[in-house]
Design an enzyme around this catalytic site. Sequence first.
Site, PDB file in Angstrom:
ATOM      1  CE  LYS A  83      21.471   6.911 106.233  1.00  0.00           C
ATOM      2  NZ  LYS A  83      20.006   6.865 106.385  1.00  0.00           N
TER       3      LYS A  83
HETATM    4  O1  G3P Z   1      17.610   4.256 104.909  1.00  0.00           O
HETATM    5  C1  G3P Z   1      16.847   5.108 104.109  1.00  0.00           C
HETATM    6  C2  G3P Z   1      15.410   4.942 104.392  1.00  0.00           C
HETATM    7  O2  G3P Z   1      15.140   5.358 105.690  1.00  0.00           O
HETATM    8  C3  G3P Z   1      14.485   5.616 103.447  1.00  0.00           C
HETATM    9  O3  G3P Z   1      13.339   4.856 103.477  1.00  0.00           O
HETATM   10  O4  G3P Z   1      10.967   4.379 103.335  1.00  0.00           O
HETATM   11  O5  G3P Z   1      11.747   6.722 103.748  1.00  0.00           O
HETATM   12  O6  G3P Z   1      12.042   5.677 101.524  1.00  0.00           O
HETATM   13  P1  G3P Z   1      11.947   5.443 102.990  1.00  0.00           P
END
Ligand code: G3P
Length: 219
Positions: A83
């Site tokens: 990533k």
């Molecule tokens: O894959 C990206 C994800 O982990 C971000 O999710 O819920 O932290 O916005 P969030």
Amino acid sequence: MKIFLDTASVSEIKTANDIIPLDGVTTNPTLIMKEGKDYVKTLKEITKIVNGPISAEPVSLDAEGMVKEGKEFAKLHKNIVIKVPMTPEGMKACKVLSKDGIKVNTTLVFSANQALLAAKAGTYFVSPFLGRLDDIGEKGMDLVKEIKEIYDNYGFKTKILAASIRSTTHVKEAALIGADIATIPFKVYESMFNHALTDKGIKQFLDDWDTLQKELKNK
Ligand code: G3P
């Protein structure tokens, strides 16, 4: 649409993978922090469970550092994907890693133009963060639609990986738009199985079965 689990929890991954084999997993520093475990050890464990792309995220902000960390992660297993953030340094790293045959997932994508640039840099996956756009009053799903249209217009091969998924509705809408993958938190994954009419139907069948057994006994 492929389904990845968005977690660094080995137990969540095992549980989900036992039901339907997962297509992949995405992790990030926040998710591994929640587990409080060593990142490399955890990634190795995940590679033994899931036969698909597993995203690992370096923490360097400069291209050189991202490439160095990314190459170390990539040595762990052929399925490791690196990533990189959607920044100029991230895109430089994307170019180098991709040329070396290492798949890149461009993360923290919040606009169609960012997704266009990531595709031009050769990223294998692009991760629009839907939930975080919804959080600031924008429509995250509109971004997926725009990226899909732009990639289709020009034949970009980059896979659209709908990320920051918060609900089963997000999953359904991403699938309707034609996202290649949705990466889903475990709680949302579990909820996808549920429907009140399924539970009601099972109860009805069992009740009817019991009634029949009682009737047969009394004959
Ligand atoms: O894959 C990206 C994800 O982990 C971000 O999710 O819920 O932290 O916005 P969030």
